[in-house]
Structure formats: C-alpha cells, structure tokens
Design a protein around this motif. Structure first.
Motif, PDB file in Angstrom:
ATOM      1  N   ALA A   1      15.349  -3.492  -4.074  1.00  0.00           N
ATOM      2  CA  ALA A   1      15.001  -2.363  -4.938  1.00  0.00           C
ATOM      3  C   ALA A   1      13.589  -1.903  -4.594  1.00  0.00           C
ATOM      4  O   ALA A   1      12.764  -2.689  -4.108  1.00  0.00           O
ATOM      5  N   ILE A   2      13.325  -0.606  -4.858  1.00  0.00           N
ATOM      6  CA  ILE A   2      12.019  -0.016  -4.541  1.00  0.00           C
ATOM      7  C   ILE A   2      11.547   0.797  -5.737  1.00  0.00           C
ATOM      8  O   ILE A   2      12.276   1.653  -6.240  1.00  0.00           O
ATOM      9  N   ASN A   3      10.316   0.526  -6.207  1.00  0.00           N
ATOM     10  CA  ASN A   3       9.685   1.321  -7.246  1.00  0.00           C
ATOM     11  C   ASN A   3       8.611   2.157  -6.577  1.00  0.00           C
ATOM     12  O   ASN A   3       7.545   1.653  -6.216  1.00  0.00           O
ATOM     13  N   THR A   4       8.882   3.458  -6.411  1.00  0.00           N
ATOM     14  CA  THR A   4       7.945   4.314  -5.685  1.00  0.00           C
ATOM     15  C   THR A   4       6.670   4.577  -6.484  1.00  0.00           C
ATOM     16  O   THR A   4       5.628   4.876  -5.907  1.00  0.00           O
ATOM     17  N   GLY A   5       6.738   4.476  -7.829  1.00  0.00           N
ATOM     18  CA  GLY A   5       5.560   4.715  -8.652  1.00  0.00           C
ATOM     19  C   GLY A   5       4.530   3.609  -8.528  1.00  0.00           C
ATOM     20  O   GLY A   5       3.343   3.866  -8.329  1.00  0.00           O
TER      21      GLY A   5
ATOM     22  N   ASP B   1       0.809  -1.215   0.000  1.00  0.00           N
ATOM     23  CA  ASP B   1       0.000   0.000   0.000  1.00  0.00           C
ATOM     24  C   ASP B   1       0.840   1.262   0.000  1.00  0.00           C
ATOM     25  O   ASP B   1       0.414   2.292  -0.524  1.00  0.00           O
ATOM     26  N   GLN B   2       2.039   1.226   0.566  1.00  0.00           N
ATOM     27  CA  GLN B   2       2.918   2.391   0.531  1.00  0.00           C
ATOM     28  C   GLN B   2       4.356   1.961   0.777  1.00  0.00           C
ATOM     29  O   GLN B   2       4.622   0.972   1.464  1.00  0.00           O
ATOM     30  N   VAL B   3       5.284   2.709   0.183  1.00  0.00           N
ATOM     31  CA  VAL B   3       6.714   2.392   0.335  1.00  0.00           C
ATOM     32  C   VAL B   3       7.444   3.511   1.054  1.00  0.00           C
ATOM     33  O   VAL B   3       8.668   3.423   1.245  1.00  0.00           O
TER      34      VAL B   3
END
Length: 546
Positions: free
Chosen positions: A303-307, A277-279
């Motif tokens: 790795a994190i994809n904020t989009g 739901d949120q990063v």
C-alpha cells in the motif's frame, strides 16, 4: 676643624684581597659588569671571615636614578654597560618591558627581532584561553587604537557559537600534499549550507535550492562543473538548460526499473511501513531492498500513502532503519506508461504557440491491443510500437495526441516479415504487411492492384457537366483521365488514371460526345497533380477505344 673619615680605597681594577670584619673598601672608576672594570665604582665589606663582598657603589645606584615606573627613554651614562634597574611606581606599573625578543608597551606585545614570531606555548595540558564575549581581532592597526577589521569571538552565554566576522576566511596550506586538510567535525554551517558527515544540505531560508557555480561573477552560465565518479539524481524533475548536451554512452537508458529512496523517519524493528522522501513512480507490488526488511532483505509494497509518503510492505522488519538511510526500489509492475523523449517547440510567435512533442515507445494507449501475432501477457509483442506525436499531451508519463508523419529515405522490414517483390498493404489494425511475391501469384476474379495518377483541372474556360467514369481527353496532346467525381456546370474537375500531360492550349473533349467542352486557361498550374502513380485497387479493366 672637621675630621675626614676615609675607608680603604683603590684606583686600580682589583677588589681587596681581604677585609677585616666590618671593614669597608672602595674601588673608584667607571664600572661595568664583567671584564676588566667589573670591580670599579663598588663598595666592598668584609665579613667575620675576612671575605670581601660588594655591598654598594655608584655602579649600582646609577642604574636606579630615574623616575619610578619609567623605563622608556631612560639611559645610564655612568656605567659602560648602561644597565638600568626597573623600579615600579606606586601602582606597581612600569611603562615598558622587554623580554628577549618581546616588548610589552602599553597595550601592544610585539617582537623586536625582524620577522620574529610570537609564540604562546602553555606547558603540559595548559591552554591559551580567551574569556567569553572577548573578540580576537585582526587587521586593527599597530598602535592598539584602531578598531579591528575582522574578529573571532566565542559567545558562550549567548549563542554558544564561535563566530567569525569581517573578512573572508581562507585555508592555505604551506605546501600542497594529500595530508593538507581542513577538518571540521560535527554539523557545520556556511551561509545557508549545512555540511554534516557526507551530506551537503540547505538550511531554512535558502529556498530549498543549492547552487554550484564555477564562474567567479556568480550565478552566470559560464564555467565548468566536473563531477568525478557516478552521478545519481534522486528527484521528480531534472532540468538541463544548456544549449548543447553530449554523452559518451553509446546506449542511453530511460525508464530504469531500479531507483533509491531516502528514509525520512526512523523505522523501528518489527515495523510494517516506512516513510521515504518521495513515492512518485512507486506502485503496489514493487520490491523494496534492505537488510532490515526481512531475512532475505527483500519485501513487497502492499500500500502507498501519497500524503505522508509512507510505503506499507509485506511482513515486518527484522531490524530498524535510521533516517537518511537509502533503500532500493525495484519496479516490478507494468504501469502501461510510455518510454521515450518528450520535447517542446514553438509553432509561431508568442507563448500560446508553444507545444510539446514525443517520440518513443507507445505502451499506454494500446496496452490492450491484440495487434500482431506475438503473445506478451494479454497482448501481442507487436502492440508496443515506436511512435511520433508532434502535438502531444503528456500526463503521468502517458502520451496522447495525433501521430505525426515520418520523413526518411527508406524502411527495412526484418527478415521473415516481408516477401521479396511483395507490395506493402495495411491490415485492419493499421499495421503494414507484405503481399505475396510475384513469383507466387494467387488466382482471383476481381480487384487488381494498379498505380494511377490524379490531376485537378481548374480554371476551365466554361462550365462543364460530366459524370463519374466519363473520360476527358485533350486534343493534340492525347492526355486523358477518368472523371472521379461528377460535375454539373463547374469550372474544375478531378481526373484519375491520368495519362499524358495537359496543356493550356488545346481543347478538352468528353469521349463519346462531339465538340469541345472547354479548354484550360493560360493560368500556370491549371493542371495540378494531386498524386502520381499512387497504388489503388480497381475492379475495372478497360481496353480502351478504337
């Protein structure tokens, strides 16, 4: 002359004991069902066994002497029991029908006994059925002509919903016990609220907001909301608009390293990424906990994809994770963010005078500092400092701005960081330290620590010219001080190392020069203390004059 044919007859109460085959008899009088007159007003006929049977009589026909289809208002005064036979009209209708305590009249089915219930009870697995698009109405009056105020309708071929319309719906158990429950299975919607399993969520059109309001007037700031058990808030912002907040916890924790996230898209077995739901607040190398991530239930964010709010993790999942499942995030990275309390206040009238402040742990601006003697990673333990910034800029949990003043009664140093009788001094990083104790002096050739007072003499009666180091002294009072900054024809002068108190009466003189140079005007505050007995290092020792 006409003949009269008479059958057997009696004015008594008994029927014939026997009659020949085809022979008839009549008992006169007012008949009734049962009792003494149960055979009166009847015609009897004998069969081939001389048995007597009632076959006719006014007792029976009087019950049928009324308009077909009519029962309402019909009476039978002939028989003592007033019995009536229902006769249908040509449309097979009757205008009134009574069964035990029920009356069916026109469109109304009613009970005739006071406070009597009406029960629909089909046998076995039978059901009470109401056809599609037929409304069950409430509050519509007693004569069947008024429109119902509230209805229940099953719209099968339209919305396929069971619809309640009109008045409010209230569940009121007859007695309060732990077994009184309103149980609704599946997905239920109340206005813009959806309730499913243990989830309360808003529907589209509700503005992504849910209000819990204990006050009956609606959306006021009054009333109490009591939450039993632990409260967990998963979001990016928590706003409290109350005027007073109390917490029983003796120690409040901020910057918790453990949080939860909700899986928004089902993750398959063998996957290496999960959508949450949120990063916000998650960093690479943070730890994810769930039994489906690995055999140990632990994996690491790579790795994190904020989009798309996707977390890629180390390895592959050993099982799938369904939507709305919570996973645990353990923050295992030094983000160099600050920890503490931010606040907002106004410095004047108008929104332009609103500013933010902060006090707490400063970990960001000096993360690479080497101040202190400890060793914590790449920088000293003492570099993480308690700070106060009255005019702060707070971005992504990092605080910048000029540090503020501290107004307290005193400061204690922990044991080992000061010498008894020592004097506080600043090192080249701005850290306050303690000098050696007076009992352990050191040998030095210069720079003596002394305490001096600085005074500004203003509103002088005439312009004076003095050089740095000149001594200015006042007649009678004996007050004197050393010129700090040269003055040429000026009407004020700063003196340091001041002793005594200057007044506005006596003349001022420069030591070593005859005659007065000026005097202080009578204006109050002409001699202003800039500071009193402030410690200074000095390399000048003056024994004075004689």
């Amino acid at each position: 002359m006409a003949s009269i044919i008479r059958i057997k007859r009696s004015s008594g109460t008994a029927k014939p004991s026997s009659l020949n085959w085809g022979e008839m008899a009549y008992v006169t009088g007012v008949g009734q069902y049962g009792g003494t007159n149960q055979y009166k007003d009847r015609v009897f006929l004998g069969d081939d066994g001389t048995n007597v049977h009632p076959v006719a009589g006014h007792y029976y026909t009087s019950m049928m002497e009324h308009t077909p289809g009519a029962l309402n208002g019909v009476t039978n005064s002939r028989n003592s029991d007033g019995g009536i036979v229902a006769i249908l009209d040509s449309n097979r209708k009757i205008d009134l029908w009574n069964v035990d305590n029920l009356t069916l009249d026109a469109n109304t089915l009613s009970s005739t006994n006071t406070n009597g219930d009406i029960i629909f009870n089909p046998a076995g697995s039978g059901e009470v059925m109401i056809p599609d698009d037929t409304k069950l109405g409430f509050g519509g009056g007693t004569n069947g002509t008024d429109a119902a105020n509230s209805t229940i309708e099953y719209d099968e071929n339209g919305t396929d919903e069971l619809r309640f319309a009109g008045a409010n719906v209230r569940f009121t158990p007859s007695k309060v016990t732990v077994d009184n429950q309103l149980i609704v299975g599946g997905n239920s919607s109340l206005g813009n609220i959806r309730i499913e399993n243990n989830i309360i969520a808003s529907l589209a059109g509700a503005g992504n907001k849910i209000f819990i309001d204990p006050y009956p007037d609606g959306l006021s700031n009054e009333g109490d909301v009591v939450i039993k058990g632990n409260l967990q808030v998963d979001g990016t912002t928590t706003t409290v608009n109350s005027t007073q907040t109390t917490v029983n916890d003796p120690i409040m924790m901020v910057g918790d390293t453990t949080s939860t996230r909700t899986v928004m898209t089902a993750m398959a077995n063998g996957a290496s990424a999960v959508v949450v739901d949120q990063v916000t607040g998650i960093a690479v190398n943070d730890t994810l906990l769930h039994s489906s991530f690995s055999a140990s239930g632990i994996t690491t964010v790579t790795a994190i994809n904020t989009g798309t709010k996707t977390l890629t993790f180390q390895g592959t999942a050993v099982a799938g994770i369904s939507t709305q499942t919570e996973i645990t995030v353990v923050h295992a990275t030094d983000t160099n963010t600050d920890r503490g309390l931010g606040f907002t206040y106004n410095t004047g009238i108008g929104t332009a005078n609103s500013t933010d402040g902060f006090f707490g742990l400063d970990d960001s601006s000096i993360a690479s500092s080497t101040a202190g003697t400890g060793n914590h990673g790449t920088h000293g333990d003492d570099s993480r400092r308690w700070t106060y910034v009255p005019d702060a800029t707070i971005t992504a949990s990092v605080v910048t701005g000029t540090k503020g003043f501290l107004d307290i009664k005193g400061i204690y140093y922990q044991s080992g960081n000061f010498a008894s009788g020592g004097v506080v001094w600043f090192d080249d990083t701005g850290l306050q330290r303690s000098t050696n104790a007076p009992q352990t002096p050191v040998i030095t050739s210069k720079q003596v620590l002394t305490a001096i007072t600085k005074v500004t003499l203003s509103s002088l009666s005439s312009g004076i010219t003095v050089a740095v180091g000149d001594i200015v002294k006042q007649d009678s009072t004996g007050a004197f001080g050393v010129v700090e900054t040269a003055v040429t024809g000026g009407n004020s002068v700063n003196l340091i190392g001041v002793e005594g108190t200057f007044n506005t009466t006596n003349n001022l003189r420069r030591e070593g020069q005859s005659g007065a140079i000026a005097n202080l005007a009578s204006t109050p505050g002409a001699a202003t203390n800039v500071y009193i007995n402030k410690p200074h290092w000095t390399s000048t020792l003056d024994g004075g004059t004689f």
